[in-house]
Write a protein that holds these residues in place. Structure first.
Motif, PDB file in Angstrom:
ATOM      1  N   ILE A 244       0.028 -10.023  -2.379  1.00  0.00           N
ATOM      2  CA  ILE A 244      -0.364  -8.797  -2.666  1.00  0.00           C
ATOM      3  C   ILE A 244      -1.617  -8.679  -3.784  1.00  0.00           C
ATOM      4  O   ILE A 244      -2.727  -8.347  -3.574  1.00  0.00           O
ATOM      5  CB  ILE A 244       0.759  -7.825  -3.391  1.00  0.00           C
ATOM      6  CG1 ILE A 244       1.839  -7.952  -2.415  1.00  0.00           C
ATOM      7  CG2 ILE A 244       0.360  -6.440  -3.853  1.00  0.00           C
ATOM      8  CD1 ILE A 244       3.228  -7.471  -3.107  1.00  0.00           C
ATOM      9  N   VAL A 245      -1.356  -9.753  -4.728  1.00  0.00           N
ATOM     10  CA  VAL A 245      -2.352  -9.678  -5.666  1.00  0.00           C
ATOM     11  C   VAL A 245      -3.758 -10.226  -5.205  1.00  0.00           C
ATOM     12  O   VAL A 245      -4.992  -9.906  -5.415  1.00  0.00           O
ATOM     13  CB  VAL A 245      -1.934 -10.521  -6.801  1.00  0.00           C
ATOM     14  CG1 VAL A 245      -3.241 -11.015  -7.562  1.00  0.00           C
ATOM     15  CG2 VAL A 245      -1.048  -9.780  -7.823  1.00  0.00           C
ATOM     16  N   LEU A 246      -3.678 -11.162  -4.087  1.00  0.00           N
ATOM     17  CA  LEU A 246      -4.880 -11.839  -3.749  1.00  0.00           C
ATOM     18  C   LEU A 246      -5.786 -10.939  -2.675  1.00  0.00           C
ATOM     19  O   LEU A 246      -6.844 -10.998  -2.788  1.00  0.00           O
ATOM     20  CB  LEU A 246      -4.412 -13.181  -2.897  1.00  0.00           C
ATOM     21  CG  LEU A 246      -4.013 -14.160  -3.502  1.00  0.00           C
ATOM     22  CD1 LEU A 246      -3.193 -15.223  -2.649  1.00  0.00           C
ATOM     23  CD2 LEU A 246      -5.010 -14.924  -4.480  1.00  0.00           C
ATOM     24  N   GLU A 247      -5.103 -10.090  -2.066  1.00  0.00           N
ATOM     25  CA  GLU A 247      -5.824  -9.342  -1.048  1.00  0.00           C
ATOM     26  C   GLU A 247      -5.870  -7.741  -1.139  1.00  0.00           C
ATOM     27  O   GLU A 247      -6.486  -7.150  -0.464  1.00  0.00           O
ATOM     28  CB  GLU A 247      -5.099  -9.727   0.198  1.00  0.00           C
ATOM     29  CG  GLU A 247      -5.127 -11.143   0.833  1.00  0.00           C
ATOM     30  CD  GLU A 247      -4.842 -11.454   2.201  1.00  0.00           C
ATOM     31  OE1 GLU A 247      -4.578 -10.488   2.923  1.00  0.00           O
ATOM     32  OE2 GLU A 247      -4.869 -12.597   2.496  1.00  0.00           O
ATOM     33  N   MET A 248      -5.071  -7.199  -2.168  1.00  0.00           N
ATOM     34  CA  MET A 248      -5.285  -5.927  -2.526  1.00  0.00           C
ATOM     35  C   MET A 248      -6.497  -5.282  -2.734  1.00  0.00           C
ATOM     36  O   MET A 248      -6.660  -3.968  -2.237  1.00  0.00           O
ATOM     37  CB  MET A 248      -4.166  -5.617  -3.349  1.00  0.00           C
ATOM     38  CG  MET A 248      -3.753  -4.075  -3.626  1.00  0.00           C
ATOM     39  SD  MET A 248      -2.609  -3.811  -2.129  1.00  0.00           S
ATOM     40  CE  MET A 248      -2.266  -2.073  -2.359  1.00  0.00           C
ATOM     41  N   ALA A 249      -7.264  -6.081  -3.258  1.00  0.00           N
ATOM     42  CA  ALA A 249      -8.572  -5.507  -3.792  1.00  0.00           C
ATOM     43  C   ALA A 249      -9.397  -4.888  -2.414  1.00  0.00           C
ATOM     44  O   ALA A 249     -10.003  -3.688  -2.499  1.00  0.00           O
ATOM     45  CB  ALA A 249      -9.346  -6.555  -4.628  1.00  0.00           C
ATOM     46  N   ARG A 256      -3.885  -3.263   4.511  1.00  0.00           N
ATOM     47  CA  ARG A 256      -3.388  -2.467   3.532  1.00  0.00           C
ATOM     48  C   ARG A 256      -2.074  -2.298   3.550  1.00  0.00           C
ATOM     49  O   ARG A 256      -0.777  -2.507   2.784  1.00  0.00           O
ATOM     50  CB  ARG A 256      -4.037  -1.411   3.054  1.00  0.00           C
ATOM     51  CG  ARG A 256      -3.409  -0.754   1.725  1.00  0.00           C
ATOM     52  CD  ARG A 256      -4.465   0.476   1.408  1.00  0.00           C
ATOM     53  NE  ARG A 256      -3.631   1.474   0.525  1.00  0.00           N
ATOM     54  CZ  ARG A 256      -3.622   1.350  -0.977  1.00  0.00           C
ATOM     55  NH1 ARG A 256      -4.516   0.448  -1.431  1.00  0.00           N
ATOM     56  NH2 ARG A 256      -3.165   2.260  -1.608  1.00  0.00           N
ATOM     57  N   LEU A 259       0.070  -5.390   3.498  1.00  0.00           N
ATOM     58  CA  LEU A 259       0.522  -5.675   2.001  1.00  0.00           C
ATOM     59  C   LEU A 259       1.589  -4.923   1.492  1.00  0.00           C
ATOM     60  O   LEU A 259       2.311  -5.669   0.614  1.00  0.00           O
ATOM     61  CB  LEU A 259      -0.923  -5.584   1.242  1.00  0.00           C
ATOM     62  CG  LEU A 259      -1.943  -6.745   1.573  1.00  0.00           C
ATOM     63  CD1 LEU A 259      -3.109  -6.598   0.678  1.00  0.00           C
ATOM     64  CD2 LEU A 259      -1.422  -8.227   1.476  1.00  0.00           C
ATOM     65  N   ILE A 260       1.617  -3.712   1.508  1.00  0.00           N
ATOM     66  CA  ILE A 260       2.573  -2.714   1.192  1.00  0.00           C
ATOM     67  C   ILE A 260       3.915  -3.128   1.800  1.00  0.00           C
ATOM     68  O   ILE A 260       4.832  -3.511   0.969  1.00  0.00           O
ATOM     69  CB  ILE A 260       2.172  -1.480   1.273  1.00  0.00           C
ATOM     70  CG1 ILE A 260       0.992  -0.948   0.569  1.00  0.00           C
ATOM     71  CG2 ILE A 260       3.446  -0.529   0.601  1.00  0.00           C
ATOM     72  CD1 ILE A 260       0.404   0.338   0.999  1.00  0.00           C
ATOM     73  N   GLY A 263       5.238  -5.946  -0.172  1.00  0.00           N
ATOM     74  CA  GLY A 263       6.000  -5.669  -1.328  1.00  0.00           C
ATOM     75  C   GLY A 263       7.149  -4.913  -1.017  1.00  0.00           C
ATOM     76  O   GLY A 263       8.073  -5.169  -1.892  1.00  0.00           O
TER      77      GLY A 263
ATOM     78  N   ILE B 123       4.687  -6.653 -10.283  1.00  0.00           N
ATOM     79  CA  ILE B 123       3.765  -6.686  -9.153  1.00  0.00           C
ATOM     80  C   ILE B 123       3.982  -5.421  -8.331  1.00  0.00           C
ATOM     81  O   ILE B 123       3.230  -4.554  -7.633  1.00  0.00           O
ATOM     82  CB  ILE B 123       3.733  -7.851  -8.196  1.00  0.00           C
ATOM     83  CG1 ILE B 123       2.589  -7.790  -7.217  1.00  0.00           C
ATOM     84  CG2 ILE B 123       4.816  -8.260  -7.538  1.00  0.00           C
ATOM     85  CD1 ILE B 123       1.051  -7.605  -7.524  1.00  0.00           C
ATOM     86  N   LEU B 127       2.016  -2.259  -7.441  1.00  0.00           N
ATOM     87  CA  LEU B 127       1.861  -1.745  -5.939  1.00  0.00           C
ATOM     88  C   LEU B 127       2.069  -0.214  -6.117  1.00  0.00           C
ATOM     89  O   LEU B 127       1.339   0.659  -5.539  1.00  0.00           O
ATOM     90  CB  LEU B 127       2.589  -2.506  -5.102  1.00  0.00           C
ATOM     91  CG  LEU B 127       2.444  -2.446  -3.576  1.00  0.00           C
ATOM     92  CD1 LEU B 127       1.086  -2.887  -3.243  1.00  0.00           C
ATOM     93  CD2 LEU B 127       3.467  -3.219  -3.024  1.00  0.00           C
ATOM     94  N   TYR B 141      -9.190   3.500  -9.943  1.00  0.00           N
ATOM     95  CA  TYR B 141      -8.665   2.724 -11.068  1.00  0.00           C
ATOM     96  C   TYR B 141      -9.121   3.337 -12.380  1.00  0.00           C
ATOM     97  O   TYR B 141     -10.225   3.692 -12.545  1.00  0.00           O
ATOM     98  CB  TYR B 141      -9.521   1.272 -10.990  1.00  0.00           C
ATOM     99  CG  TYR B 141      -8.867   0.527  -9.689  1.00  0.00           C
ATOM    100  CD1 TYR B 141      -7.980   0.559  -9.089  1.00  0.00           C
ATOM    101  CD2 TYR B 141      -9.922  -0.602  -9.291  1.00  0.00           C
ATOM    102  CE1 TYR B 141      -7.605  -0.092  -8.120  1.00  0.00           C
ATOM    103  CE2 TYR B 141      -9.615  -1.446  -8.339  1.00  0.00           C
ATOM    104  CZ  TYR B 141      -8.305  -1.185  -7.792  1.00  0.00           C
ATOM    105  OH  TYR B 141      -8.027  -2.129  -6.707  1.00  0.00           O
ATOM    106  N   TYR B 220      -4.223  -3.506 -10.301  1.00  0.00           N
ATOM    107  CA  TYR B 220      -4.731  -2.555  -9.211  1.00  0.00           C
ATOM    108  C   TYR B 220      -4.255  -1.074  -9.430  1.00  0.00           C
ATOM    109  O   TYR B 220      -4.267  -0.170  -8.780  1.00  0.00           O
ATOM    110  CB  TYR B 220      -3.955  -2.948  -7.798  1.00  0.00           C
ATOM    111  CG  TYR B 220      -4.511  -4.324  -7.345  1.00  0.00           C
ATOM    112  CD1 TYR B 220      -5.734  -4.281  -7.085  1.00  0.00           C
ATOM    113  CD2 TYR B 220      -3.696  -5.281  -7.051  1.00  0.00           C
ATOM    114  CE1 TYR B 220      -6.432  -5.196  -6.671  1.00  0.00           C
ATOM    115  CE2 TYR B 220      -4.135  -6.597  -6.552  1.00  0.00           C
ATOM    116  CZ  TYR B 220      -5.471  -6.539  -6.488  1.00  0.00           C
ATOM    117  OH  TYR B 220      -6.075  -7.896  -5.976  1.00  0.00           O
TER     118      TYR B 220
END
Lengths: 288, 284
Positions: A244-249, A256, A259-260, A263, B123, B127, B141, B220
């Motif tokens: 999640i941290v690596l690709e969420m950006a 997306r 990724l959720i 989570g 995390i 999220l 953000y 995020y």
């Protein structure tokens, strides 16, 4: 406004505030599971959970998180192997073998270990543990092993404090009885007191496992983060949290949502681990 | 002393198990405490020499990589999320302890959800904050998105410590207050809550510690812009986030050490404070 209506109003206001935690859990669950839904529908639950390829940006994208489930589990198992024995022995020392004066120094130190931020642990991992693994075990250092060692240290305070209070809760008569029967101090503690505190110690271990599966930043900084299945401890791997941290950006649309969904899967894991913790805690309380 | 050692030796000869266990105990506690000492001393020794005035300049540039904006952002984050979370946490605890029927369904559910909240990893909060505050509510953000996420995250901490503090208030005090003709509401605000302040304070300190060290929930939601947010809807970065960005880039490793020093000093300070409050509590 007379007193009675005032009291009633106050009661209702307090009640409304008290619903906030319920609202928070509902909101979090709904948004995380709803956010992952589109991906699960399009990819298919089985393909998502058991798929071994994660290539979200390829021409024909793959969204399988099996490697990350393996990654989370492997790193956690490693952390447990390192952290649990040390943690339980430390807890036994603090509760049964530690002179009061020393306890006043060591116990706050253990608490401080819990207070150190993940990033600091991660940074420490980058500068000390990763080079250590590289030099001693080979590979480039960013590895399952490095993450396991780091998490093993990070879960220590959790295991120590929960186990310690479980051991302290065992009636003194257990210990005294064993010693009166001729057991040495160590025999009395390890063969009588510790088994009596079993549920509580196990609760501490499970809480530690939960922390380890949920830890993100420290793992991301030392684990290498390659989405692949490997059982070589000196190789890098990716976990559900770091995915999640690596690709969420940069992620959008299906990526997306996938990724959720990662989570959501993590959330599910944590819910299961937490309910195990509650069951054990309840059992511990009823044993007393 | 010598006789004592001799006796111990005799015991261990009789029971090697005891000897091995004693050894494991000493090794383990040494590892645990040694690790803490190692982390702290190593980072302090490496970082303190690089604490330059430039690191505390009010303007961040990619050359000075100043941590001042992130320190200020951290303080703002701590302050605002406490302001939001405190009433919720305290009032929930008041309801549970002073009003609710013990063991009722609602109480059970509130307790269960609070415990669930305290087990959710950072995390997942991050999220959720990204999906809900950043995207669904369209806050992008922003400082506010970060604050709201943190507020939910520290809610169970404040709630639980307040609840314990309220339970610890002797029932006689309440009855005395009722006996003097005070209503429930008056009793809560004039008798129960004031005497629970130290307990609530310890929860607040825990929450501050958690906020200061938080990264995963903020990346995020708050974002990582290296400036002081000038409105609720602009991005920023806290000190922990700044630390993460620095150590990830790998370009300013010395400055990363120095930043780690400041972060550690903050955390150790917060921890010492909580130890102090806990001691005060025990003495009463």
């Amino acid at each position: 406004m007379n007193n009675q209506t005032k009291e009633k109003l106050a009661r209702n206001i307090f009640f409304a505030f008290a619903l906030s935690s319920i609202l928070a859990v509902v909101l979090i669950s709904v948004f995380i599971f709803a956010g992952g839904m589109p991906a699960l529908k399009e990819i298919g639950v089985a393909e998502f959970v058991f798929g071994t390829k994660w290539k979200p940006t390829a021409a024909t994208p793959y969204y399988g998180v099996a490697s990350m489930i393996v990654g989370s589990l492997l790193i956690t198992v490693g952390a447990v192997i390192i952290g649990v024995p040390v943690g339980i022995f430390s807890a036994v020392f603090l509760s049964s073998f530690c002179p009061g004066r020393l306890h006043r120094v060591i116990n706050p130190a253990v608490n401080l270990l819990a207070g150190i931020p993940s990033v600091i642990y991660g940074f420490f991992g980058i500068i000390i543990i990763v080079p250590f693994v590289r030099n001693v075990f080979g590979g480039n250092g960013n590895s399952i092993l490095a993450a396991s060692i780091l998490l093993g240290i990070m879960i220590l305070p959790t295991i120590v404090s929960v186990s310690q209070s479980a051991i302290r809760a065992v009636p003194a008569a257990y210990y005294e009885g064993a010693v009166a029967l001729g057991a040495t101090k160590e025999q009395a503690v390890f063969k009588v007191v510790l088994p009596a505190a079993k549920s509580g110690v196990l609760a501490g271990v499970i809480l530690g496992i939960g922390r380890s599966i949920g830890e993100t930043m420290a793992v991301q900084m030392v684990a290498g983060n390659q989405p692949r299945i490997t059982f070589d401890m000196t190789k890098g791997i990716r976990t559900m949290t770091t995915n999640i941290v690596l690709e969420m950006a940069e992620a959008a649309d299906l990526h997306r949502s996938a990724l959720i969904a990662t989570g959501a899967l993590l959330f599910l894991f944590i819910l299961i681990i937490n309910s195990m913790f509650f069951v054990l805690k309840r059992r511990m309380n009823s044993e007393r | 002393m010598n006789a004592k050692i001799k006796q111990a030796m005799a015991t261990y000869k009789r029971s090697p198990f005891s000897f091995i266990m004693r050894l494991m105990l000493i090794l383990s506690i040494t590892f645990t405490v040694g690790m803490l000492a190692f982390i702290l001393i190593y980072i302090l020794a490496k970082g303190i020499p690089y604490l330059s005035p430039g690191l505390f300049s009010f303007n961040y540039t990619s050359e000075n990589v100043s941590m001042m904006p992130s320190i200020i952002t951290t303080l703002m984050m701590v302050g605002l999320s406490l302001i939001i979370s405190l009433p919720f946490g305290i009032f929930t605890a008041v309801y549970l302890v002073e009003y609710a029927v013990k063991g009722s369904k609602v109480v059970e559910i509130i307790r269960l959800t609070t415990e669930t909240l305290s087990g959710i990893p950072s995390i997942v909060y991050g999220l959720f904050g990204n999906i809900f505050f950043v995207t669904a509510l369209g806050w992008k953000y922003s400082f506010l998105a970060g604050v709201m996420t943190i507020s939910i995250m520290i809610l169970p901490l404040i709630m639980r410590t307040t609840e314990e503090a309220l339970i610890a208030v002797p029932d006689d005090w309440r009855q005395a207050s009722f006996g003097l003709g005070a209503g429930n509401l008056r009793t809560v605000f004039k008798v129960v809550l004031p005497s629970a302040v130290p307990g609530i304070l310890s929860g607040v300190i825990l929450a501050i510690g958690r906020t200061v060290g938080e990264t995963a929930a903020l990346i995020y939601t708050l974002g990582t812009m290296a400036k002081i947010p000038n409105s609720l809807f602009s991005s920023g970065r806290t000190l922990a986030l700044h630390m993460w960005v620095l150590s990830g880039e790998g370009l300013h490793i010395n400055q990363a050490y120095a930043t780690a020093v400041v972060l550690i000093v903050m955390v150790v300070g917060i921890n010492a404070l909580s130890g102090l409050v806990a001691n005060k509590l025990q003495k009463r």
